[in-house]
Design an enzyme around this catalytic site. Structure first.
Site: not given
Ligand code: RUB
Length: 287
Positions: A94, A168
């Protein structure tokens, strides 16, 4: 909307907070940010009836949260970079700002010191392909990056020195909620004895989980996976699209936060001592 009365302003803020909360049920940074802002507002409302002052409190608290969040990412990148070895191959899933910031900081440091930089393998991350954002950001920072389909994770795992992902939400037992597929990546890493590091700001820890609440998993529309035509032509096929999954703490080696590195077992400590919230009163400012 023009609001003149204190009561009206507070009601409106509560309504907007609840509306925002419903937009992302899983990602805990949103409720935590709202909670911080509403907490400040609630305290200010005990001191003053001036709507303008209350409004200013909301704006200042929101700006402060954004500034703190940017600072947290910078600190995570410095702390996390120390856990990466020169020449490492990192596998990620991701797009995580926190995880990518560590990769960029580590790579820059190694190159500056005349050491071997890192390489990254990133999944495409179906269905919304956030892995492409990761790949682009790394390539723009001159980091060699290989993009793979999600199903190729086990094939590439033996090449990886470490798995580095974001979060998240992190539960009180240290379980990490992240993009769907993360738990499979962690399982493959576990099998291949590859370490799994999670990069997350401390506001990704979920206070409610200490009270036994479960983190809700957001389920998205089936047409993110297949076309509307496919759904219409195949009414007997059920399509499910959970956006996140839960990786148990046993599959996580380290959680890298702006306050330091912790084992998943230290999650309650961060929740209680570091965030400084009175656990059990976390809903108070939203009701
Ligand atoms: C994004 C996702 C990321 C986390 C952490 O999912 O799963 O791995 O949010 O990201 P979506 P960060 O695109 O559905 O939000 O470190 O940028 O908070």
């Amino acid at each position: 909307m023009e609001v003149k009365e204190k009561r009206e302003f507070l009601d409106e803020m509560r309504k907007v907070s609840l509306m925002m909360l419903k937009t992302r049920p899983t990602a805990v940074s949103l409720p935590n940010a709202i909670r911080i802002v509403m907490n400040k507002l609630s305290r200010k409302a005990e001191e003053t009836d001036q709507v303008e002052e209350l409004r200013r409190t909301v704006v200042e608290a929101s700006d402060r949260f954004i500034r703190d969040s940017i600072k947290a990412i910078k600190r995570i990148s410095e702390i996390g970079a120390k856990r990466i070895k020169p020449g490492s191959t990192i596998l990620t899933h991701c797009h995580s700002t926190a995880a990518v910031s560590i990769m960029i900081a580590a790579h820059k440091k190694f190159i500056r010191n005349g050491q071997k930089g890192i390489k990254v393998v990133t999944t495409e991350t179906r269905p919304r392909k956030q892995g492409l954002i990761t790949a682009r950001m790394l390539a723009n920072n001159n980091i060699p990056v290989t993009l793979i389909v999600d199903g190729a994770v086990r094939f590439f795992m033996p090449d990886a020195d470490v798995v580095l992902i974001g979060a998240d939400a992190i539960a009180a037992n240290g379980a990490v909620v992240n993009k769907i597929g993360t738990s499979l990546v962690a399982l493959a890493a576990h099998e291949a004895r590859v370490r799994v590091y999670v990069a997350a700001e401390s506001y990704k820890f979920s206070p409610e989980t200490i009270l036994g609440e479960l983190i809700e998993i957001e389920e998205r529309r089936p047409d993110e996976i297949v076309s509307e035509d496919f759904l219409r032509e195949n009414p007997l096929i059920k399509v499910r699209n959970p956006a996140f999954d839960v990786t148990p703490p046993e599959y996580i080696d380290l959680i890298i936060t702006e306050k330091g590195v912790f084992s998943p077992q230290a999650a309650p400590l961060i929740l209680k001592d570091e965030l400084g919230w009175s656990i059990g009163e976390t809903h108070k400012y939203l009701i």
